[in-house]
Write a protein that holds these residues in place. Structure first.
Motif, PDB file in Angstrom:
ATOM      1  N   ALA A  91      17.323   3.179  -3.620  1.00  0.00           N
ATOM      2  CA  ALA A  91      16.088   2.940  -2.867  1.00  0.00           C
ATOM      3  C   ALA A  91      16.049   3.829  -1.623  1.00  0.00           C
ATOM      4  N   ASP A  92      14.871   3.900  -1.000  1.00  0.00           N
ATOM      5  CA  ASP A  92      14.736   4.653   0.249  1.00  0.00           C
ATOM      6  C   ASP A  92      15.373   3.913   1.420  1.00  0.00           C
ATOM      7  N   ARG A  93      15.281   2.574   1.383  1.00  0.00           N
ATOM      8  CA  ARG A  93      15.899   1.720   2.405  1.00  0.00           C
ATOM      9  C   ARG A  93      16.374   0.457   1.709  1.00  0.00           C
ATOM     10  N   PHE A  94      17.412  -0.165   2.256  1.00  0.00           N
ATOM     11  CA  PHE A  94      17.850  -1.450   1.725  1.00  0.00           C
ATOM     12  C   PHE A  94      18.587  -2.222   2.798  1.00  0.00           C
ATOM     13  N   GLY A  95      18.728  -3.517   2.587  1.00  0.00           N
ATOM     14  CA  GLY A  95      19.429  -4.343   3.551  1.00  0.00           C
ATOM     15  C   GLY A  95      19.657  -5.732   3.009  1.00  0.00           C
ATOM     16  N   LEU A  96      20.233  -6.565   3.860  1.00  0.00           N
ATOM     17  CA  LEU A  96      20.527  -7.948   3.504  1.00  0.00           C
ATOM     18  C   LEU A  96      20.006  -8.836   4.617  1.00  0.00           C
ATOM     19  N   LEU A  97      19.186  -9.800   4.250  1.00  0.00           N
ATOM     20  CA  LEU A  97      18.684 -10.785   5.201  1.00  0.00           C
ATOM     21  C   LEU A  97      19.427 -12.083   4.921  1.00  0.00           C
ATOM     22  N   ALA A  98      20.145 -12.582   5.909  1.00  0.00           N
ATOM     23  CA  ALA A  98      20.922 -13.814   5.733  1.00  0.00           C
ATOM     24  C   ALA A  98      20.557 -14.797   6.833  1.00  0.00           C
ATOM     25  N   THR A  99      20.101 -15.983   6.436  1.00  0.00           N
ATOM     26  CA  THR A  99      19.777 -17.026   7.394  1.00  0.00           C
ATOM     27  C   THR A  99      20.372 -18.343   6.910  1.00  0.00           C
ATOM     28  N   SER A 100      20.581 -19.250   7.838  1.00  0.00           N
ATOM     29  CA  SER A 100      21.120 -20.558   7.458  1.00  0.00           C
ATOM     30  C   SER A 100      20.075 -21.396   6.732  1.00  0.00           C
ATOM     31  N   LEU A 101      18.802 -21.081   6.907  1.00  0.00           N
ATOM     32  CA  LEU A 101      17.733 -21.843   6.255  1.00  0.00           C
ATOM     33  C   LEU A 101      17.408 -21.357   4.850  1.00  0.00           C
ATOM     34  N   ASN A 102      17.371 -20.038   4.672  1.00  0.00           N
ATOM     35  CA  ASN A 102      16.908 -19.482   3.401  1.00  0.00           C
ATOM     36  C   ASN A 102      17.986 -18.811   2.571  1.00  0.00           C
ATOM     37  N   GLY A 103      19.218 -18.838   2.993  1.00  0.00           N
ATOM     38  CA  GLY A 103      20.267 -18.182   2.229  1.00  0.00           C
ATOM     39  C   GLY A 103      20.282 -16.685   2.449  1.00  0.00           C
ATOM     40  N   ARG A 104      20.637 -15.935   1.398  1.00  0.00           N
ATOM     41  CA  ARG A 104      20.776 -14.482   1.507  1.00  0.00           C
ATOM     42  C   ARG A 104      19.828 -13.786   0.538  1.00  0.00           C
ATOM     43  N   THR A 105      19.119 -12.788   1.065  1.00  0.00           N
ATOM     44  CA  THR A 105      18.198 -11.996   0.254  1.00  0.00           C
ATOM     45  C   THR A 105      18.548 -10.526   0.410  1.00  0.00           C
TER      46      THR A 105
ATOM     47  N   ARG B 282       0.817  -1.220   0.000  1.00  0.00           N
ATOM     48  CA  ARG B 282       0.000   0.000   0.000  1.00  0.00           C
ATOM     49  C   ARG B 282       0.853   1.272   0.000  1.00  0.00           C
ATOM     50  N   ARG B 283       1.883   1.316   0.815  1.00  0.00           N
ATOM     51  CA  ARG B 283       2.681   2.532   0.958  1.00  0.00           C
ATOM     52  C   ARG B 283       4.081   2.445   0.365  1.00  0.00           C
ATOM     53  N   PHE B 284       4.471   1.273  -0.091  1.00  0.00           N
ATOM     54  CA  PHE B 284       5.815   1.111  -0.637  1.00  0.00           C
ATOM     55  C   PHE B 284       5.861  -0.087  -1.582  1.00  0.00           C
ATOM     56  N   THR B 285       6.946  -0.169  -2.322  1.00  0.00           N
ATOM     57  CA  THR B 285       7.210  -1.295  -3.212  1.00  0.00           C
ATOM     58  C   THR B 285       8.527  -1.909  -2.776  1.00  0.00           C
ATOM     59  N   THR B 286       8.581  -3.239  -2.698  1.00  0.00           N
ATOM     60  CA  THR B 286       9.824  -3.898  -2.336  1.00  0.00           C
ATOM     61  C   THR B 286      10.396  -4.631  -3.538  1.00  0.00           C
ATOM     62  N   VAL B 287      11.710  -4.673  -3.578  1.00  0.00           N
ATOM     63  CA  VAL B 287      12.442  -5.459  -4.562  1.00  0.00           C
ATOM     64  C   VAL B 287      13.330  -6.397  -3.765  1.00  0.00           C
ATOM     65  N   GLU B 288      13.234  -7.682  -4.048  1.00  0.00           N
ATOM     66  CA  GLU B 288      14.056  -8.670  -3.361  1.00  0.00           C
ATOM     67  C   GLU B 288      14.862  -9.443  -4.386  1.00  0.00           C
ATOM     68  N   ALA B 289      16.082  -9.793  -4.026  1.00  0.00           N
ATOM     69  CA  ALA B 289      16.957 -10.553  -4.917  1.00  0.00           C
ATOM     70  C   ALA B 289      17.673 -11.628  -4.111  1.00  0.00           C
ATOM     71  N   GLU B 290      17.609 -12.847  -4.600  1.00  0.00           N
ATOM     72  CA  GLU B 290      18.338 -13.937  -3.971  1.00  0.00           C
ATOM     73  C   GLU B 290      19.816 -13.814  -4.357  1.00  0.00           C
ATOM     74  N   VAL B 291      20.690 -13.860  -3.356  1.00  0.00           N
ATOM     75  CA  VAL B 291      22.123 -13.702  -3.583  1.00  0.00           C
ATOM     76  C   VAL B 291      22.789 -15.072  -3.495  1.00  0.00           C
ATOM     77  N   PRO B 292      23.433 -15.513  -4.569  1.00  0.00           N
ATOM     78  CA  PRO B 292      24.088 -16.829  -4.544  1.00  0.00           C
ATOM     79  C   PRO B 292      25.307 -16.834  -3.621  1.00  0.00           C
TER      80      PRO B 292
END
Length: 92
Positions: free
Chosen positions: A56-70, A28-38
């Motif tokens: 972008a207005d904000r960005f980051g990296l989500l890294a988990t042992s289960l789902n890899g890096r986004t 509703r208030r924003f658009t997200t772009v996600e990319a899987e990082v090998p």
């Protein structure tokens, strides 16, 4: 297409050009772009990806042992400055 959609689409296209698989999600208030990082991404590709998400207005990296890096980026949608900004239930 609103400016936020154009910016998000450009970010997704540039990340795809780096070789990352992307997805764009409208909210509703924003658009997200996600990319899987090998696992194996060159330093040059990392620099390019970070340069891309800097738009972008904000960005980051989500890294988990289960789902890899986004790698994610958020582009805020603009709020109308005139007209019916309060919505239909707004009382003046």
């Amino acid at each position: 297409m609103p400016a936020s959609g154009v910016t998000a689409a450009a970010i997704a296209a540039r990340l795809s050009a780096v070789g990352l698989s992307t997805r764009v999600v409208e909210h509703r208030r924003f658009t997200t772009v996600e990319a899987e990082v090998p696992e194996m991404l060159s330093a040059e590709s990392w620099r390019e990806a970070l340069d891309v998400v800097a738009d972008a207005d904000r960005f980051g990296l989500l890294a988990t042992s289960l789902n890899g890096r986004t790698l994610w980026a958020v582009v805020r949608k603009t709020v109308p400055t005139t007209g019916d900004v309060g919505g239909p239930s707004y009382q003046r």
